[in-house]
Write an enzyme that holds these catalytic residues in place. Structure first.
Site, PDB file in Angstrom:
ATOM      1  N   MET A  92       0.846  -1.200   0.000  1.00 11.65           N
ATOM      2  CA  MET A  92       0.000   0.000   0.000  1.00 11.65           C
ATOM      3  C   MET A  92       0.872   1.237   0.000  1.00 11.65           C
ATOM      4  O   MET A  92       1.675   1.445   0.915  1.00 11.65           O
ATOM      5  CB  MET A  92      -0.929  -0.014   1.225  1.00 11.65           C
ATOM      6  N   CYS A 118      -2.463  -1.467 -10.033  1.00 12.17           N
ATOM      7  CA  CYS A 118      -2.625  -0.075  -9.602  1.00 12.17           C
ATOM      8  C   CYS A 118      -3.252   0.756 -10.723  1.00 12.17           C
ATOM      9  O   CYS A 118      -2.752   0.759 -11.849  1.00 12.17           O
ATOM     10  CB  CYS A 118      -1.278   0.521  -9.204  1.00 12.17           C
TER      11      CYS A 118
END
Length: 337
Positions: free
Chosen positions: A18, A100
């Site tokens: 993250m 992503c």
């Protein structure tokens, strides 16, 4: 047992990479709470390592193992070199980001946009595997934009399996590259857990971990019981690490005892001392500790004291000790009423 098999066992439960969250300080805390769970870095771009020489992005503590480096990129030769650099830095696994959805990532032609270029991803995986001895894995979505996941996902997986990928993590949502922000892409596209389970039937020899919207170890164990090989948890493990990580070794791996958040605070103190002595600031560590007591009496005062005091230039371990004492005093007073 080989290192790779240790990593594969650890992948039974992993903490998602993250951005801005899973830095080395976060991972050190998470490792104190769970000795078994597989940890991931934030995504590091291959240009940053190969062209930018940003080797500081690879800094990690020896206690973090097993720990994986996630790379972003789309040039096979450059990714191979970045993988080599990562493996030499000691990482146990190299993971390629194909999930992503940020504009910056799209403009660099990597991340989720690569779901539309499965042959290129396969070339990247093959090049990385030739460059390193550690395992090369992929984290992907079930599709992007108007792709039909029932068609796109098995085609994508077939390509990377053909290139030698033996382990994949599937975020069970599409990514919408047009019209949704990265934050919206984490919540708005509907979850489709069933298609990930279907992929295990189509690719029985592929180690498949499921990711997306998983908030508890009960959920994680249900997916493992359903035949998936691993579960990756993201935001819930960050915001409420004690509920996820402190019980993971016992409940997911069947070994060890739970670690209390109080014990984790005590174990963090030498790490805090070393960081400050090296010129670091306390809040670089404590920002990852805000949720350590989430849901417990006194959690609010713990968060407040860290927020107010940890950013001071002179802040040191005493801030943690004072916050812990204040929280425990409040909790004892509430219990006595």
């Amino acid at each position: 047992m080989s290192l790779n098999s240790n990593v594969e066992l650890a992948a039974r439960l992993s903490i998602a990479p993250m951005m801005d969250w899973t830095d080395r300080h976060c991972r050190y805390l998470h490792r104190l709470l769970s000795g078994q769970t597989l940890l991931y870095t934030e995504m590091v771009t291959s240009p940053a390592l190969v062209r930018g020489g940003a080797l500081h992005l690879l800094d990690h503590h020896p206690s973090e193992h097993p720990v994986a480096l996630q790379l972003g990129g789309s040039d096979p030769a450059e990714l191979a070199e970045a993988a080599r650099i990562g493996a030499e830095a000691g990482y146990d696994e190299i993971n390629l980001n194909v999930g992503c959805p940020s504009d910056r990532v799209q403009s660099g032609r990597f991340g989720a946009v690569l779901m539309e270029h499965s042959a290129l991803v396969a070339s990247c995986v093959a090049a990385m595997r030739r460059a390193v001895d550690v395992e090369v894995t992929v984290k992907c979505r079930i599709g992007v934009d108007d792709q039909d996941p029932q068609v796109a996902l098995p085609e994508f997986l077939a390509h990377i399996v053909g290139a030698g990928c033996e382990r994949v993590t599937v975020h069970a949502r599409k990514a919408w590259l047009q019209g949704l922000s990265p934050k919206e892409n984490r919540d708005i596209p509907p979850l489709d857990y069933e298609i990930v389970k279907q992929m295990k039937g189509l690719f029985p020899n592929l180690h498949i971990s499921i990711n997306g919207g998983i908030t508890s170890l009960d959920q994680a164990n249900a997916f493992l019981d359903a035949g998936l090989d691993g579960v990756m948890i993201g935001r819930s493990a960050y915001h409420n690490p004690a509920d996820i990580l402190s019980q993971a070794d016992r409940r997911v791996f069947g070994t060890g005892n739970d670690t209390t958040p109080e014990a984790a605070v005590e174990l963090m103190l030498p790490y805090v001392d070393a960081h400050i002595e090296g010129g670091g600031r306390l809040n670089q560590i404590t920002r990852h500790m805000m949720g350590l007591f989430a849901g417990r009496p006194g959690a609010r005062i713990w968060r407040r004291l860290l927020s107010e005091q940890a950013s001071a230039p002179s802040a040191d371990r005493q801030v943690l000790l004072d916050a812990l004492d204040a929280m425990q005093t409040l909790a004892a007073a509430q219990e006595a009423v």
